[in-house]
Design an enzyme around this catalytic site. Structure first.
Site, short mmCIF file in Angstrom:
data_model
loop_
_atom_site.label_atom_id
_atom_site.label_comp_id
_atom_site.label_asym_id
_atom_site.label_seq_id
_atom_site.Cartn_x
_atom_site.Cartn_y
_atom_site.Cartn_z
CB CYS A 164 34.64 79.69 42.70
SG CYS A 164 34.50 80.16 40.96
CG ASP A 221 61.06 45.49 55.36
OD1 ASP A 221 61.35 44.33 54.98
OD2 ASP A 221 61.91 46.31 55.75
#
Length: 733
Positions: A13, A423
């Site tokens: 867990c 770009d």
């Protein structure tokens, strides 16, 4: 700093993950430690002068878990498969035994005509076998936690089933001493059996689901053949993949996988690159073209010169980046892990208070049953699996689509984006300059203009120079190399060809040199309705001995799918902008062609970063997409950096998401998948928290009996993994 992989056993867990990470982080010399519950692996960054494998393994073992060094000699696909098969068999054996013993207990309790004494003794025998075999993983885990003064899921299961087992033994003892046997006490053995069986069924389903979650990355790992047909002076020979070095030649027959990255020397074929790009249509390959490891050769044999060897191919990089993403944690999971550290002790207190309240109310047995239900239903398995399973599946699916998610924070960042900044060169455009037009001045020919320019540019390595020389060769011109070359950064070049001075450059350089370029500028200047490719070109003027020979128009073609990709981004509710270091006229033309109104031109790298910072201050969530060295700072500054994988390495490292190839459509797909994964993570965490908050009161008040609590707990873990698996079916718009 070097990085080491460890395989961790015994984790169940989120609290286990937190404890192992803390143990590793406490080792002197360890800079960072990340543990993944879904893959049972730890990734540790450390200083070799202070830490080593032994010290890390010892630290993990001292925290109550088992650690072994990851075997790099064994193929990762084989390791994943072996570990998954081992886990499946481990839990399946216990499930089968649990089902058989539980069936026997049900028959003993409800069907067989036995006396109460015979029934209790038979149940005792069956329950003892079941508790110590099926329950052993939880009992041993809880024992280790107790030894190291900590708690986890095993603690809750062991206490809950242990209390039921002891209650059954107490009932048997009452019967042996002639006392009355409470009906609820006689059923405690069955409660314990069903709890362990349901929880183990959940473990089996969980293990299988985790196996499906890792299938995408396992599939990538099997794409590369382990043997290669190498072409040497003595002919063809079959050798291991790892024996091939860069520069050697390998032969790829039709229908075979390309073993390593390389360049085609001979042969023409169609190659399926779907694992790399996500596109189903094959790509034609001819001499000079690149091919990549794991892609599938089509109709003809290819001879390939190896450029990247085993361990450094594009496929290897994909696997490394996917693994890195799967080892990392989203911010939401870190919060959940911290909560779990306090959650288990709090559940123990709630269970004790529950039993005490029922006891004071006069019903000891009902109180014990309610306390057991609280312990079982509160197991935090689902919380531990909520994020890693979603990241595991999402990163695997992304890799299949040609997208690499490097950090889980990218999934969260994509959820809140409002603007994508692109770009231009190499992102919106192809990034490969070509000669679009030749415009000779009066009295000169195209061949003379191109020949002089190519002679001057032959000594240069700039992409524009390469484009000019390539055009001259394509036209069959014989070019005499320049005797001398001087590069004028940002302006052009100055050279000497056949003892005559040559000047090649932009309009600003011509103006500084006093050269009148109006004779050819008019021919280049586009009309108002001119949408030809030339309008996106850049003119380079060629001057010999102060006489203008003409202009060469250089263009960087818009990539095939750029306009489509930008339309997709807008459909996702995102604004789109573009930045570039190119001159304004060229940037404006590209922006107009792809439908972008918001753009900036002639910006330096630091200007790109500044623009991203300004937009982040004005808007919530800004992504930057780029491929060059000059984009790295902006990529790192943005809320989400998306790097084009075919670009500069520094840009790839700066990005949070890497796109394999240069298809701009992958940007929208990456954002869509990231949003879907982020939603899944939050759904998983919300379900896990709400489940515990809602069911603990029901268990404490006796409404939810222990058997139902066990079924609900198993269902919670399985539902979280199943919800994550839905991401395998993700399809972009």
């Amino acid at each position: 700093m070097p990085q080491m992989q460890l395989t961790i056993d015994g984790m169940h867990c989120a609290s286990c993950v937190e404890r192992v990470e803390n143990a590793l982080a406490a080792v002197p010399g360890v800079a960072a430690a990340r543990v993944n519950l879904a893959t049972n692996q730890a990734s540790v960054v450390f200083d070799e002068a202070q830490a080593n494998a032994d010290s890390m393994i010892s630290a993990v073992q001292e925290s109550g878990y088992r650690a072994t060094r990851f075997d790099a000699e064994v193929p990762l696909a084989e390791t994943l498969h072996s570990r998954q098969e081992k886990e499946n068999r481990y839990w399946l054996r216990r499930l089968i035994v649990g089902l058989l013993l539980s069936a026997g207990m049900i028959l003993t309790t409800f069907a067989l005509p036995l006396s109460i004494g015979a029934r209790l003794w038979t149940q005792f025998a069956l329950a003892t076998l079941l508790w110590f075999y099926v329950g052993w993983p939880y009992l041993s885990g809880a024992g280790r936690r107790l030894w190291y003064h900590s708690t986890n899921m095993d603690t809750l299961v062991a206490l809950g089933t242990g209390a039921a087992y002891v209650a059954g033994c107490w009932t048997l003892a009452r019967h042996m001493t002639g006392q009355s046997v409470p009906q609820r006490g006689a059923a405690m053995y069955l409660d314990m059996a069903m709890i362990l069986t349901f929880i183990t069924l959940g473990k089996v389903l969980e293990a299988r689901a985790k196996g499906r979650a890792t299938r995408a990355i396992s599939g990538l790992l099997t794409l590369t053949p382990q043997e290669v047909r190498r072409l040497s002076e003595s002919g063809l020979e079959t050798v291991p993949l790892t024996d091939v070095v860069a520069g050697e030649l390998v032969v790829v027959r039709p229908g075979q996988r390309v073993p390593l990255d390389g360049k085609v020397l001979s042969g023409k074929s169609d190659v399926d690159e779907s694992w790399l790009t996500g596109e189903p249509l094959p790509v034609d390959k001819a001499p000079g073209d690149e091919v990549f490891a794991g892609t599938l050769n089509g109709s003809a044999a290819l001879t390939v010169e190896v450029t990247r060897t085993a361990g450094s191919t594009t496929l290897d990089r994909v696997v490394q980046l996917v693994n890195r993403a799967q080892e990392s944690k989203a911010d939401a999971q870190r919060i959940a892990d911290r909560a779990v550290a306090y959650f288990v002790p709090a559940v123990l207190v709630v269970a004790a208070v529950t039993w005490l309240a029922w006891f004071l109310a006069g019903d000891f047995t009902a109180g014990l049953s309610a306390a057991i239900a609280v312990l079982v239903v509160a197991c935090p398995c689902a919380l531990g699996l909520a994020t890693p399973t979603a990241i595991l599946v999402a990163s695997g699916r992304a890799a299949e689509l040609g997208i690499l998610v490097k950090e889980p924070r990218a999934l969260e960042a994509a959820r809140g984006l409002s603007l994508v900044i692109l770009d231009k060169t190499g992102t919106v455009t192809e990034g490969r300059p070509t000669v679009a037009r030749l415009i000779p001045a009066p009295g000169f020919s195209e061949h003379e203009l191109l020949g002089v320019a190519a002679a001057a540019e032959q000594l240069a390595s700039h992409p524009i120079a390469i484009a000019i020389v390539a055009e001259a060769k394509a036209r069959g011109l014989e070019v005499t190399p320049a005797a001398d070359l001087t590069v004028l950064p940002g302006h052009g070049v100055r050279a000497v060809v056949a003892d005559r001075s040559i000047l090649i450059g932009n309009g600003r350089l011509m103006q500084d040199e006093g050269i009148d370029v109006e004779a050819v500028t008019a021919a280049f200047r586009p009309q108002a309705d001119d949408s030809s490719l030339a309008t996106r070109g850049v003119p380079l003027f060629v001057v010999r001995e102060h006489k203008l020979l003409g202009a060469i128009v250089i263009e960087d073609r818009i990539a095939a799918h750029s306009a489509e990709a930008i339309t997709h981004l807008r459909r996702l509710g995102l604004a789109v902008a573009m930045v570039s270091g190119d001159q304004k006229r060229s940037v404006e033309s590209v922006a107009k062609a792809v439908g972008i109104d918001d753009f900036a031109a002639e910006v330096l790298p630091e200007d790109k970063q500044r623009i991203v910072e300004q937009r982040r201050a004005d808007l919530h969530g800004v992504a930057m997409v780029g491929d060059g060295i000059n984009d790295a700072a902006a990529l790192a500054t943005a809320d989400l950096g998306i790097a084009i994988g075919s670009g500069a390495e520094v840009a790839v490292e700066a990005g949070d998401i890497v796109l394999i190839g240069s298809d701009l459509r992958l940007v929208g797909r990456a954002i869509e998948l990231s949003r879907a994964a982020s939603r899944t993570i939050r759904q998983n965490l919300a379900w896990a928290f709400v489940y515990n908050i809602a069911l603990i009161p029901l268990a404490a008040t006796g409404i939810l009996p222990p058997i139902a609590a066990a079924a609900a707990m198993a269902l919670s873990s399985v539902s979280v993994v199943a919800n994550s698996l839905r991401l395998r079916r993700f399809r972009p718009q």
